[in-house]
Design a protein around this motif. Structure first.
Motif, PDB file in Angstrom:
ATOM      1  N   VAL A 155     -17.338 116.419  22.381  1.00 39.07           N
ATOM      2  CA  VAL A 155     -18.232 115.987  23.456  1.00 39.07           C
ATOM      3  C   VAL A 155     -18.511 117.146  24.408  1.00 39.07           C
ATOM      4  O   VAL A 155     -19.644 117.324  24.879  1.00 39.07           O
ATOM      5  CB  VAL A 155     -17.619 114.790  24.212  1.00 39.07           C
ATOM      6  CG1 VAL A 155     -18.478 114.416  25.419  1.00 39.07           C
ATOM      7  CG2 VAL A 155     -17.482 113.594  23.281  1.00 39.07           C
ATOM      8  N   GLY A 156     -17.493 117.938  24.670  1.00 37.59           N
ATOM      9  CA  GLY A 156     -17.701 119.109  25.525  1.00 37.59           C
ATOM     10  C   GLY A 156     -18.728 120.056  24.942  1.00 37.59           C
ATOM     11  O   GLY A 156     -19.597 120.576  25.661  1.00 37.59           O
ATOM     12  N   GLY A 157     -18.660 120.275  23.622  1.00 41.45           N
ATOM     13  CA  GLY A 157     -19.647 121.131  22.974  1.00 41.45           C
ATOM     14  C   GLY A 157     -21.057 120.572  23.094  1.00 41.45           C
ATOM     15  O   GLY A 157     -22.017 121.319  23.321  1.00 41.45           O
ATOM     16  N   LEU A 158     -21.192 119.241  22.941  1.00 38.09           N
ATOM     17  CA  LEU A 158     -22.504 118.606  23.078  1.00 38.09           C
ATOM     18  C   LEU A 158     -23.092 118.851  24.461  1.00 38.09           C
ATOM     19  O   LEU A 158     -24.257 119.267  24.598  1.00 38.09           O
ATOM     20  CB  LEU A 158     -22.369 117.104  22.832  1.00 38.09           C
ATOM     21  CG  LEU A 158     -23.602 116.248  23.167  1.00 38.09           C
ATOM     22  CD1 LEU A 158     -24.752 116.583  22.223  1.00 38.09           C
ATOM     23  CD2 LEU A 158     -23.259 114.761  23.104  1.00 38.09           C
ATOM     24  N   PHE A 159     -22.284 118.628  25.510  1.00 40.96           N
ATOM     25  CA  PHE A 159     -22.810 118.765  26.867  1.00 40.96           C
ATOM     26  C   PHE A 159     -22.985 120.221  27.284  1.00 40.96           C
ATOM     27  O   PHE A 159     -23.785 120.510  28.172  1.00 40.96           O
ATOM     28  CB  PHE A 159     -21.925 118.016  27.865  1.00 40.96           C
ATOM     29  CG  PHE A 159     -22.118 116.529  27.824  1.00 40.96           C
ATOM     30  CD1 PHE A 159     -23.368 115.987  28.068  1.00 40.96           C
ATOM     31  CD2 PHE A 159     -21.072 115.683  27.527  1.00 40.96           C
ATOM     32  CE1 PHE A 159     -23.568 114.616  28.024  1.00 40.96           C
ATOM     33  CE2 PHE A 159     -21.256 114.309  27.479  1.00 40.96           C
ATOM     34  CZ  PHE A 159     -22.509 113.771  27.726  1.00 40.96           C
ATOM     35  N   LEU A 160     -22.230 121.121  26.672  1.00 37.84           N
ATOM     36  CA  LEU A 160     -22.497 122.535  26.931  1.00 37.84           C
ATOM     37  C   LEU A 160     -23.922 122.885  26.531  1.00 37.84           C
ATOM     38  O   LEU A 160     -24.609 123.656  27.209  1.00 37.84           O
ATOM     39  CB  LEU A 160     -21.500 123.403  26.157  1.00 37.84           C
ATOM     40  CG  LEU A 160     -20.083 123.492  26.721  1.00 37.84           C
ATOM     41  CD1 LEU A 160     -19.177 124.255  25.761  1.00 37.84           C
ATOM     42  CD2 LEU A 160     -20.079 124.177  28.081  1.00 37.84           C
ATOM     43  N   VAL A 161     -24.394 122.283  25.438  1.00 36.36           N
ATOM     44  CA  VAL A 161     -25.747 122.548  24.955  1.00 36.36           C
ATOM     45  C   VAL A 161     -26.784 121.790  25.778  1.00 36.36           C
ATOM     46  O   VAL A 161     -27.734 122.380  26.309  1.00 36.36           O
ATOM     47  CB  VAL A 161     -25.876 122.173  23.464  1.00 36.36           C
ATOM     48  CG1 VAL A 161     -27.337 122.306  23.005  1.00 36.36           C
ATOM     49  CG2 VAL A 161     -24.972 123.043  22.616  1.00 36.36           C
ATOM     50  N   THR A 162     -26.624 120.455  25.899  1.00 33.37           N
ATOM     51  CA  THR A 162     -27.646 119.651  26.581  1.00 33.37           C
ATOM     52  C   THR A 162     -27.771 120.015  28.052  1.00 33.37           C
ATOM     53  O   THR A 162     -28.877 120.089  28.597  1.00 33.37           O
ATOM     54  CB  THR A 162     -27.346 118.155  26.441  1.00 33.37           C
ATOM     55  OG1 THR A 162     -26.067 117.854  27.046  1.00 33.37           O
ATOM     56  CG2 THR A 162     -27.321 117.723  24.989  1.00 33.37           C
ATOM     57  N   GLY A 163     -26.638 120.247  28.724  1.00 29.81           N
ATOM     58  CA  GLY A 163     -26.689 120.622  30.129  1.00 29.81           C
ATOM     59  C   GLY A 163     -27.313 121.982  30.340  1.00 29.81           C
ATOM     60  O   GLY A 163     -28.058 122.200  31.297  1.00 29.81           O
TER      61      GLY A 163
END
Length: 466
Positions: free
Chosen positions: A342-350
């Protein structure tokens, strides 16, 4: 795998309050209050919290505790596979929220650090314009997200519960002290008049617009409609009263929001700053710029943005936990694996959001209100017409005599009255988005037809609730 639980009732309440108390109360609430008539907005906001927010919060919590799962698993377990789609929408809403929320969290972190040097005092408008989007904003978003990841990685009881048990009382104490201090400033009376003195004429002329804004803010600040409260309630034992806890959570959240207004508006008026200036950047332009004219300005800036940072972090944790819970429950990942994913996902989307002002505006100003309203509408229809009596049974577990007395009215409100109101605000809000003028009677008519149609469909097609 043994499912985590809260160690104490206080831990759950403070974690849920921390989820609700965040940028919604401190960044978004003053900005919307300022642009929607001051006390007119405050009045409708409080009414929506009491009449819609609290019952809706309980409706979401009922689904979470009864299923003891994440949003996707909850709707699948209680209503059948096709209902997993509604849980998926809630998970998607969480992705939308944190993708812009972490960007604002990065702004706050940057301002907390910059307050120590007074970097923005000389040109607050120019400073915010220089740091709001771009590579630097993406970098601070990452730092804010790393702090969120660290807390969620530690787990429900050792991470989230411990962190919010410290954060929430700290927010209350520091904001209380700031409110007392703001009352001593010359000219602060104008701020109280704007914030607390109702302009009936303005409210009458702009009722629908203010109501839609107040409803969106109420749902945003209570963290309902995106599965955060559902997820937190899934860790609650059956001997606790959801009605009591939900009322306390909503009351504390609203109180802190009102308290934030008692800090911000007297401060702005005392320094001759218009409360409507700055839009989404008002907190960072109007208010931060005002700090330059105060005694001990750097200390005030550090304390203020430090409090806001705690509030932002407590809310980000709850949104992040929705996706972690989903991966742990549905895909048998460990908490560490889920947190990393999840952290990897939000690193990208954010980061993408931090680089695109237009995407940020779309997510923060439009999509957030619509997905939360639509999400809660779906949750409540599920409570009333899929779970049915089981929803009332879950509500009454651990409830005291007073909560049991209002159980049946709560159920009918969840099944009929609140869906009608949410559908009305959703239709009105969609009209504004697509540029179509929708009158109140037209929105009400569409809402009635839509909700009645949905209820008839549910009564004939829903699987039996467990």
């Amino acid at each position: 795998m043994v499912r985590a639980t809260w160690r104490t009732r206080l831990g759950f309440v403070l974690a849920a309050v921390g989820s609700a108390v965040g940028l919604g109360n401190i960044w978004r609430f003053p900005w919307l209050t300022a642009t929607n008539g001051g006390a007119a907005f405050l009045l409708l906001y409080v009414l929506v919290i009491v009449l819609v927010g609290v019952p809706g919060l309980l409706g979401e919590m009922v689904i979470g505790r009864r299923s003891r799962r994440n949003p996707v698993g909850a709707f699948g377990a209680l209503g059948g596979r096709r209902w997993r789609v509604l849980g998926g929408v809630a998970v998607l809403a969480s992705v939308v929220l944190l993708s812009f929320y972490s960007v604002v969290g990065g702004w706050i972190l940057r301002y907390a650090l910059a307050s120590a040097t007074g970097a923005y005092f000389g040109n607050p408008q120019g400073y915010f314009a220089a740091i709001d989007y771009g590579v630097g904003a993406a970098g601070f978003h990452v730092l804010f997200l790393l702090a969120t990841i660290a807390v969620v990685y530690a787990g429900v009881d050792r991470g989230i519960e411990v962190a919010t048990t410290v954060m929430v009382p700290g927010i209350v104490v520091l904001f209380g002290a700031l409110a007392v201090w703001a009352a001593t400033l010359p000219g602060s009376a104008g701020g109280y008049e704007f914030y607390l003195s109702l302009d009936v004429g303005y409210l009458r002329a702009n009722f629908v617009d203010v109501l839609v804004a107040a409803a969106g803010q109420a749902l945003f600040t209570l963290s309902v409609g995106a599965g955060a409260m559902l997820t937190y309630a899934s860790y609650v034992d059956e001997d606790r009263s959801l009605a009591a806890d939900g009322t306390i959570i909503a009351g504390l959240n609203t109180g802190i929001g009102v308290l934030a207004g008692l800090v911000i508006f007297p401060l702005l008026f005392s320094l001759g700053v218009s409360p409507g200036e700055g839009g989404p950047g008002a907190l960072f332009v109007s208010l931060a710029g005002a700090f330059a004219d105060l005694p001990y300005s750097r200390v005030v800036g550090v304390v203020f943005f430090g409090v806001v940072l705690l509030a932002a972090l407590s809310s980000a944790i709850s949104i992040f936990e929705v996706l972690v819970s989903y991966l742990v429950d549905e895909h048998d990942l460990t908490r560490s694996q889920a947190t990393a994913g999840v952290g990897g996902l939000f690193l990208v989307t954010g980061s993408v959001t931090a680089l695109s002002p237009s995407l940020f505006a779309l997510l923060a100003n439009t999509v957030a209100n619509l997905v939360l309203t639509a999400g809660l509408l779906g949750f409540l229809l599920f409570d009333g017409w899929v779970l049915g009596k089981a929803a009332l049974d879950e509500y009454e577990k651990g409830a005291g005599p007073v909560a049991r007395m209002v159980g049946l009215p709560w159920y009918y409100a969840v099944a009929v009255a609140l869906p009608l109101f949410l559908a009305f605000t959703l239709v009105s809000g969609l009209g504004g988005v697509v540029g179509v003028s929708v009158t109140a009677p037209q929105a009400a008519g569409v809402a009635v037809v839509g909700v009645v149609g949905a209820i008839l469909l549910l009564r004939t097609t829903a699987d039996a609730a467990t």
